[in-house]
Scaffold this active site. Structure first.
Site, PDB file in Angstrom:
ATOM      1  N   GLU A  23     108.641 -62.309 -52.430  1.00 37.26           N
ATOM      2  CA  GLU A  23     107.886 -63.543 -52.628  1.00 37.26           C
ATOM      3  C   GLU A  23     106.684 -63.233 -53.522  1.00 37.26           C
ATOM      4  OE1 GLU A  23     105.694 -64.913 -49.092  1.00 37.26           O
ATOM      5  OE2 GLU A  23     106.936 -63.486 -47.996  1.00 37.26           O
ATOM      6  N   HIS A  45     109.700 -59.975 -36.897  1.00 37.71           N
ATOM      7  CA  HIS A  45     108.894 -59.943 -38.125  1.00 37.71           C
ATOM      8  C   HIS A  45     107.439 -59.619 -37.729  1.00 37.71           C
ATOM      9  CE1 HIS A  45     106.799 -60.936 -41.725  1.00 37.71           C
ATOM     10  NE2 HIS A  45     106.279 -62.051 -41.238  1.00 37.71           N
ATOM     11  N   CYS A  72     109.094 -64.500 -45.966  1.00 37.76           N
ATOM     12  CA  CYS A  72     109.441 -63.180 -45.398  1.00 37.76           C
ATOM     13  C   CYS A  72     110.875 -63.087 -44.906  1.00 37.76           C
ATOM     14  CB  CYS A  72     108.520 -62.867 -44.227  1.00 37.76           C
ATOM     15  SG  CYS A  72     106.799 -62.787 -44.705  1.00 37.76           S
TER      16      CYS A  72
HETATM   17  P1  HMG Z   1      91.134 -64.551 -38.409  1.00 35.28           P
HETATM   18  O1  HMG Z   1      90.326 -65.793 -38.407  1.00 35.28           O
HETATM   19  O2  HMG Z   1      90.870 -63.548 -39.474  1.00 35.28           O
HETATM   20  O3  HMG Z   1      91.015 -63.733 -37.065  1.00 35.28           O
HETATM   21  O4  HMG Z   1      92.643 -65.008 -38.484  1.00 35.28           O
HETATM   22  P2  HMG Z   1      90.702 -64.233 -35.575  1.00 35.28           P
HETATM   23  O5  HMG Z   1      89.285 -64.553 -35.420  1.00 35.28           O
HETATM   24  O6  HMG Z   1      91.722 -65.272 -35.164  1.00 35.28           O
HETATM   25  O7  HMG Z   1      90.979 -62.876 -34.799  1.00 35.28           O
HETATM   26  C1  HMG Z   1      92.249 -62.319 -34.757  1.00 35.28           C
HETATM   27  C2  HMG Z   1      92.490 -61.791 -33.343  1.00 35.28           C
HETATM   28  O8  HMG Z   1      91.560 -60.766 -33.084  1.00 35.28           O
HETATM   29  C3  HMG Z   1      92.304 -62.827 -32.238  1.00 35.28           C
HETATM   30  O9  HMG Z   1      93.224 -62.514 -31.230  1.00 35.28           O
HETATM   31  C4  HMG Z   1      90.876 -62.578 -31.765  1.00 35.28           C
HETATM   32  O10 HMG Z   1      90.642 -62.992 -30.441  1.00 35.28           O
HETATM   33  C5  HMG Z   1      90.826 -61.069 -31.900  1.00 35.28           C
HETATM   34  P3  HMG Z   1      94.087 -63.682 -30.493  1.00 35.28           P
HETATM   35  O11 HMG Z   1      93.080 -64.558 -29.846  1.00 35.28           O
HETATM   36  O12 HMG Z   1      94.832 -64.406 -31.579  1.00 35.28           O
HETATM   37  O13 HMG Z   1      94.965 -62.960 -29.560  1.00 35.28           O
HETATM   38  N1  HMG Z   1      89.456 -60.579 -32.077  1.00 35.28           N
HETATM   39  C6  HMG Z   1      88.904 -59.601 -31.330  1.00 35.28           C
HETATM   40  N2  HMG Z   1      89.393 -58.876 -30.302  1.00 35.28           N
HETATM   41  C7  HMG Z   1      88.566 -57.941 -29.734  1.00 35.28           C
HETATM   42  N3  HMG Z   1      87.299 -57.711 -30.153  1.00 35.28           N
HETATM   43  C8  HMG Z   1      86.781 -58.404 -31.192  1.00 35.28           C
HETATM   44  C9  HMG Z   1      87.594 -59.406 -31.829  1.00 35.28           C
HETATM   45  N4  HMG Z   1      87.407 -60.264 -32.865  1.00 35.28           N
HETATM   46  C10 HMG Z   1      88.538 -60.981 -33.000  1.00 35.28           C
HETATM   47  N5  HMG Z   1      85.527 -58.171 -31.596  1.00 35.28           N
HETATM   48  C11 HMG Z   1      94.925 -64.635 -39.050  1.00 35.28           C
HETATM   49  C12 HMG Z   1      93.736 -64.159 -38.215  1.00 35.28           C
HETATM   50  C13 HMG Z   1      96.134 -63.819 -38.642  1.00 35.28           C
HETATM   51  C14 HMG Z   1      95.202 -66.110 -38.743  1.00 35.28           C
HETATM   52  C15 HMG Z   1      94.576 -64.434 -40.548  1.00 35.28           C
HETATM   53  O14 HMG Z   1      94.417 -63.084 -40.812  1.00 35.28           O
HETATM   54  C16 HMG Z   1      95.632 -64.999 -41.478  1.00 35.28           C
HETATM   55  O15 HMG Z   1      95.551 -66.145 -41.883  1.00 35.28           O
HETATM   56  N6  HMG Z   1      96.663 -64.166 -41.876  1.00 35.28           N
HETATM   57  C17 HMG Z   1      97.729 -64.609 -42.783  1.00 35.28           C
HETATM   58  C18 HMG Z   1      98.728 -65.498 -42.078  1.00 35.28           C
HETATM   59  C19 HMG Z   1      99.567 -64.766 -41.057  1.00 35.28           C
HETATM   60  O16 HMG Z   1      99.670 -63.556 -41.048  1.00 35.28           O
HETATM   61  N7  HMG Z   1     100.247 -65.535 -40.183  1.00 35.28           N
HETATM   62  C20 HMG Z   1     101.158 -64.966 -39.212  1.00 35.28           C
HETATM   63  C21 HMG Z   1     102.288 -65.909 -38.835  1.00 35.28           C
HETATM   64  S1  HMG Z   1     103.107 -66.576 -40.275  1.00 35.28           S
HETATM   65  C22 HMG Z   1     104.060 -65.248 -40.862  1.00 35.28           C
HETATM   66  O17 HMG Z   1     104.278 -64.291 -40.166  1.00 35.28           O
HETATM   67  C23 HMG Z   1     104.588 -65.362 -42.253  1.00 35.28           C
HETATM   68  C24 HMG Z   1     103.939 -64.475 -43.276  1.00 35.28           C
HETATM   69  O18 HMG Z   1     104.335 -63.134 -43.095  1.00 35.28           O
HETATM   70  C25 HMG Z   1     104.285 -64.979 -44.687  1.00 35.28           C
HETATM   71  C26 HMG Z   1     105.739 -65.207 -45.031  1.00 35.28           C
HETATM   72  O19 HMG Z   1     106.580 -65.590 -44.253  1.00 35.28           O
HETATM   73  O20 HMG Z   1     105.987 -65.063 -46.208  1.00 35.28           O
HETATM   74  C27 HMG Z   1     102.428 -64.493 -43.200  1.00 35.28           C
END
Ligand code: HMG
Length: 444
Positions: A83, A244, A120
């Site tokens: 992609e 994945h 993906c």
């Molecule tokens: P974000 O805003 O950077 O992070 O978004 P956050 O604030 O949601 O924190 C992430 C996690 O860390 C959370 O855990 C927090 O609680 C924890 P959760 O509540 O979700 O279990 N956290 C902490 N834990 C302990 N101590 C701390 C602390 N601070 C935070 N101090 C996000 C994270 C993954 C949404 C962002 O990085 C993103 O947008 N990533 C890209 C999209 C993505 O990966 N999506 C996954 C599903 S879609 C997919 O898999 C397809 C893809 O591969 C593409 C394709 O298909 O081509 C992406």
């Protein structure tokens, strides 16, 4: 019926690495625990200046052909999943086969060459295409080369920047495979979604939080669809369940969902009920939101039970070991997860022949797919040849300033010059642009 599956695997990691908790997090004002405890990420791979999806894909494929002694004349298809393509017409597979021809001394003149796109999940779809081609007999004894290659980069400052990565996985799909045989049965869930997309742009538009929810809900539907098309799954049947892996924390979420799904109506559910009470039912709540909150609480309790934790440690943890250090490789990620579990099993000397793996693929936009695989005689010898951990160990670590520069180097809208950070040896590298604007490559 023919037995068709994966007969060889080779992996190529981007040669640079970024330490997420210790280098990236402090530089962007975040806590390291977001990575170590939340996302489950330690480092991620990046491409050096002259690496890209073609060099990484060609290097993985070349290594596969050499180590498995594959004669190019025995290849009838080259399917590339990506992609991150830079060409809207000429497929990346032709760039890669052109590279391979430079060193193999044979042309891929009579192969069916192509590129597949569906975020993906396209790597899994390429395997499907190869599978069907062999089952139909149109392969006439030949095998297919499937290459999943991506540079998963997000715009600077986007939350996705936390979940980047780069690398390629090359797989040989053949009759009577020596690693895993693919099931005929599959389960799907597919919807017109906008969780993550790249409408004619290099970096994705992404609704991260929504993408997590879409991933979970489609995976659940695909599991249900798989059971409707085959039979009720028995959780004890699966040695590993590679999903994945956009980041390992996502797998923590989908694993408990899969566990709950597969234990429904079984003696495990009865045992769980004694410990954490019955699973909430919709009719017990005043509305959907309240029901979802009840489910979230139940899942938290479930995750803490010894029953679940033992299963997670044995069946899921081995699938995320590579991704914890490699990051998201988009089309390659689920194939890294399979490889991760098999490398672990070889190291632990597990007897896997005849055992089953349940594979859960996902692509944004969006689709989830479920199928099973049966491990075949000879898997151990083939898996021991995968040298991904040696590659991960030998990557060149980036400082934050170097990371900013290398991100710019791979940003098509910027014209950044940077000296190579690693030495290239016995590998394909980007050479420059040709007179038609094509990217050109050489083996050094
Ligand atoms: P974000 O805003 O950077 O992070 O978004 P956050 O604030 O949601 O924190 C992430 C996690 O860390 C959370 O855990 C927090 O609680 C924890 P959760 O509540 O979700 O279990 N956290 C902490 N834990 C302990 N101590 C701390 C602390 N601070 C935070 N101090 C996000 C994270 C993954 C949404 C962002 O990085 C993103 O947008 N990533 C890209 C999209 C993505 O990966 N999506 C996954 C599903 S879609 C997919 O898999 C397809 C893809 O591969 C593409 C394709 O298909 O081509 C992406």
């Amino acid at each position: 019926m023919k037995s068709v599956g994966i007969d060889g695997i080779s992996i190529w990691s981007g040669k640079l690495s970024l330490d997420l908790p210790n280098v990236f997090a402090p530089s962007v004002g975040e806590e390291p625990e977001k990575y170590t405890k939340g996302l489950g990420l330690y480092t991620c791979s990046f491409p050096d200046v002259r690496e890209d999806i073609v060099t990484m894909g060609a290097n993985a494929a070349y290594k596969l052909m050499i180590k498995e002694g594959i004669d190019p004349r025995d290849i009838g298809r080259i399917d590339v999943a990506t992609e991150s393509s830079f060409d809207a017409s000429k497929p990346i597979s032709t760039y890669i086969s052109g590279c391979l021809e430079q060193v193999l001394g044979e042309e891929f003149r009579n192969v069916n060459n192509g590129e597949r796109k569906f975020a993906c999940i396209a790597g899994t779809q390429c395997i499907d295409d190869a599978h069907n081609w062999i089952l139909s007999g149109r392969n006439e004894g030949k095998s297919a080369l499937v290459i999943a290659t991506d540079t998963a980069l997000y715009e600077r400052g986007n939350p996705g920047e936390a979940t980047q990565g780069a690398g390629a996985v090359a797989m040989l799909i053949a009759e009577d495979p020596s690693i895993v045989e693919l099931s005929l049965k599959q389960g799907y869930s597919s919807v017109d979604e906008t969780d993550f997309l790249k409408p004619n742009q290099q970096f994705p538009s992404v609704d991260g939080k929504r993408s997590v929810q879409v991933y979970l809900s489609l995976m659940k539907e695909a599991l249900t669809n798989f059971e409707e098309r085959s039979e009720k799954m028995d959780i004890a049947e699966f040695e590993f369940v590679p999903f994945h892996v956009p980041f390992p924390g996502m797998v923590r979420k989908v694993a408990s969902l899969g566990y709950r799904h597969m234990t429904r109506g079984t003696s495990i559910e009865e045992e769980l009920e004694k410990i954490i009470g019955p699973k909430p039912e919709m009719e017990e709540f005043s509305g959907h939101e309240e029901y979802m909150e009840g489910i979230r609480k139940y899942m938290k309790l479930l995750d803490k039970t010894e029953l679940y934790q033992k299963w997670y440690k044995r069946v899921i943890e081995p699938t995320i070991e590579i991704s914890e250090r490699a990051g998201n490789w988009y089309t390659g990620s689920v194939h890294l997860a399979r490889a991760s579990s098999l490398i672990y099993a070889a190291k632990e000397k597990l007897n896997l022949v005849g055992k089953k793996i349940l594979v859960g693929s996902y692509g944004s936009g969006a689709q989830a797919e479920i199928h099973t695989e049966t491990v075949k005689e000879g898997w151990e010898g083939k898996v021991k040849k995968i040298d991904i951990y040696e590659q991960l160990d030998s990557r060149r670590p980036l400082s934050f300033e170097e990371y900013e520069q290398i991100h710019d180097v791979h940003n098509y809208s910027k014209d950044t010059l940077l000296t190579d950070l690693t030495e290239y040896k016995n590998e394909f590298v980007f050479k420059g642009y040709g007179k038609m604007g094509e990217r050109t490559y050489e083996f050094v």
